[in-house]
Scaffold this active site. Structure first.
Site, PDB file in Angstrom:
ATOM      1  N   ASN A  10     125.249   8.459  57.405  1.00  0.00           N
ATOM      2  CA  ASN A  10     125.692   7.063  57.470  1.00  0.00           C
ATOM      3  C   ASN A  10     124.490   6.254  57.951  1.00  0.00           C
ATOM      4  OD1 ASN A  10     126.795   4.588  57.988  1.00  0.00           O
ATOM      5  ND2 ASN A  10     128.204   5.277  59.597  1.00  0.00           N
ATOM      6  N   LYS A  12     124.221   3.142  58.220  1.00  0.00           N
ATOM      7  CA  LYS A  12     124.619   1.909  58.920  1.00  0.00           C
ATOM      8  C   LYS A  12     123.772   0.723  58.418  1.00  0.00           C
ATOM      9  CE  LYS A  12     126.234   4.782  62.686  1.00  0.00           C
ATOM     10  NZ  LYS A  12     126.498   4.964  64.113  1.00  0.00           N
ATOM     11  N   HIS A  95     135.265   3.250  60.215  1.00  0.00           N
ATOM     12  CA  HIS A  95     134.277   3.651  61.219  1.00  0.00           C
ATOM     13  C   HIS A  95     134.542   2.909  62.531  1.00  0.00           C
ATOM     14  CE1 HIS A  95     130.477   4.210  63.291  1.00  0.00           C
ATOM     15  NE2 HIS A  95     130.291   5.260  62.502  1.00  0.00           N
ATOM     16  N   GLU A  97     132.658   1.492  64.534  1.00  0.00           N
ATOM     17  CA  GLU A  97     131.941   0.216  64.668  1.00  0.00           C
ATOM     18  C   GLU A  97     132.709  -0.892  63.957  1.00  0.00           C
ATOM     19  OE1 GLU A  97     128.194   1.748  63.290  1.00  0.00           O
ATOM     20  OE2 GLU A  97     128.021   2.899  65.139  1.00  0.00           O
ATOM     21  N   GLU A 167     134.927  11.289  64.968  1.00  0.00           N
ATOM     22  CA  GLU A 167     133.754  10.767  65.671  1.00  0.00           C
ATOM     23  C   GLU A 167     134.187  10.192  67.020  1.00  0.00           C
ATOM     24  OE1 GLU A 167     130.478   9.644  62.691  1.00  0.00           O
ATOM     25  OE2 GLU A 167     131.861   7.979  62.706  1.00  0.00           O
ATOM     26  N   GLY A 173     125.720   7.420  68.883  1.00  0.00           N
ATOM     27  CA  GLY A 173     124.495   6.711  69.249  1.00  0.00           C
ATOM     28  C   GLY A 173     124.150   6.810  70.721  1.00  0.00           C
ATOM     29  N   SER A 212     126.055  11.734  67.515  1.00  0.00           N
ATOM     30  CA  SER A 212     124.812  12.327  68.029  1.00  0.00           C
ATOM     31  C   SER A 212     124.559  13.736  67.495  1.00  0.00           C
ATOM     32  CB  SER A 212     124.805  12.317  69.559  1.00  0.00           C
ATOM     33  OG  SER A 212     124.855  10.982  70.046  1.00  0.00           O
TER      34      SER A 212
HETATM   35  P1  13P Z   1     124.909   8.846  65.532  1.00  0.00           P
HETATM   36  O1  13P Z   1     124.654  10.160  64.794  1.00  0.00           O
HETATM   37  O2  13P Z   1     123.732   7.934  65.506  1.00  0.00           O
HETATM   38  O3  13P Z   1     125.476   9.106  66.873  1.00  0.00           O
HETATM   39  O4  13P Z   1     126.048   8.092  64.683  1.00  0.00           O
HETATM   40  C1  13P Z   1     127.179   8.776  64.317  1.00  0.00           C
HETATM   41  C2  13P Z   1     127.968   7.939  63.412  1.00  0.00           C
HETATM   42  O5  13P Z   1     128.511   6.919  63.800  1.00  0.00           O
HETATM   43  C3  13P Z   1     128.081   8.360  61.998  1.00  0.00           C
HETATM   44  O6  13P Z   1     129.019   7.620  61.313  1.00  0.00           O
END
Ligand code: 13P
Length: 249
Positions: A10, A12, A95, A97, A167, A173, A212
């Site tokens: 992803n 982002k 997601h 976010e 997740e 992150g 992560s």
């Molecule tokens: P990170 O791997 O940067 O923690 O992000 C995970 C994520 O949100 C994948 O959709």
């Protein structure tokens, strides 16, 4: 039940068209063996160019969201049919976010998921609890609501291609990943909820772990019986790291 591991990146809101094209080209050889399903999810603006660059390789391309209407007066939105026409095969939905920053709810995720399935695209339904929810003993309640809400009104026949990404919000992150035991426990719970909705199909649905995931923790996480892949954020932006995660699967 053997499930083909599925590693998706992803991206982002990262990587320009040029950077995305270069990265997918660099990743192509790592996916060629075919033992692992591999996808990258660029920004909508880059889907077409990245899909063109990935054509002929084993890498699939996905969107990061899709609106539920196909077309019309919805300024700024992107539809599943447009993603499909641009070369996408997958769409990440719900997601955390989007849930936290853009007002996404289980109801809107459900509408999007139906639109994605109607286009024959593969939905990657993201679910996961915040730290406060986990600490408050609400892990299972939250996951169950996200799954039942996200999949409301859909039958096992319609959900044959579904992918779920667990997740934990506190692991995204932050560099703080779930322990293998925490991941396996949550994944097994998710599979049980799926079984109550889609029956035996639950044994075929891939459940990715996200939060992560890095080259140094991927192997252990992916060795858990109900962890069928990974949805990778930060580490999917560097070819060497993402290739190492594919290799770990
Ligand atoms: P990170 O791997 O940067 O923690 O992000 C995970 C994520 O949100 C994948 O959709």
């Amino acid at each position: 039940m053997s499930r083909k591991p599925f590693i998706a990146g992803n991206w982002k809101l990262n990587l320009s068209v040029e950077e995305g094209v270069a990265l997918v080209r660099a990743l192509a050889p790592a996916a060629a063996a075919g033992k692992v399903e591999v996808a990258v999810c660029p920004t909508a603006l880059c889907v077409y160019a990245v899909a063109q660059a990935a054509a002929g390789s084993a890498i699939g391309v996905g969107g990061q969201n899709a609106y539920w209407e196909e077309k019309g007066a919805f300024t700024g939105e992107i539809s599943a049919s447009h993603l499909k026409a641009a070369g996408a095969k997958y769409v990440v939905l719900g997601h955390s976010e989007r849930r936290q920053l853009f007002g996404e709810t289980n109801e809107t995720v459900n509408k999007r998921l139906k639109a994605v399935l109607a286009q024959g695209l593969v939905p990657i339904l993201c679910i996961g609890e915040t730290l406060a929810e986990r600490d408050g003993g609400k892990l299972e309640t939250v996951l169950k609501q996200q799954i039942t809400g996200g999949l409301a009104g859909l039958s096992a026949e319609q959900l044959g291609t579904l992918v779920v990404a667990y997740e934990p919000v506190w692991a995204i992150g932050t560099g703080r990943t779930a322990t293998t035991a925490q991941a396996q426990e949550a994944h097994a719970f998710v599979r049980g909820v799926l079984r109550s909705i889609v029956g035996e199909l639950a044994d075929k649905i891939r459940i990715q772990y996200g939060g992560s995931v890095k080259p140094d923790n991927a192997k252990e996480l992916l060795s858990q019986p109900d962890v069928d892949g990974a949805l990778v954020g930060g580490a999917s932006l560097k070819a060497a790291d993402f290739i190492a995660i594919i290799a770990a699967a």
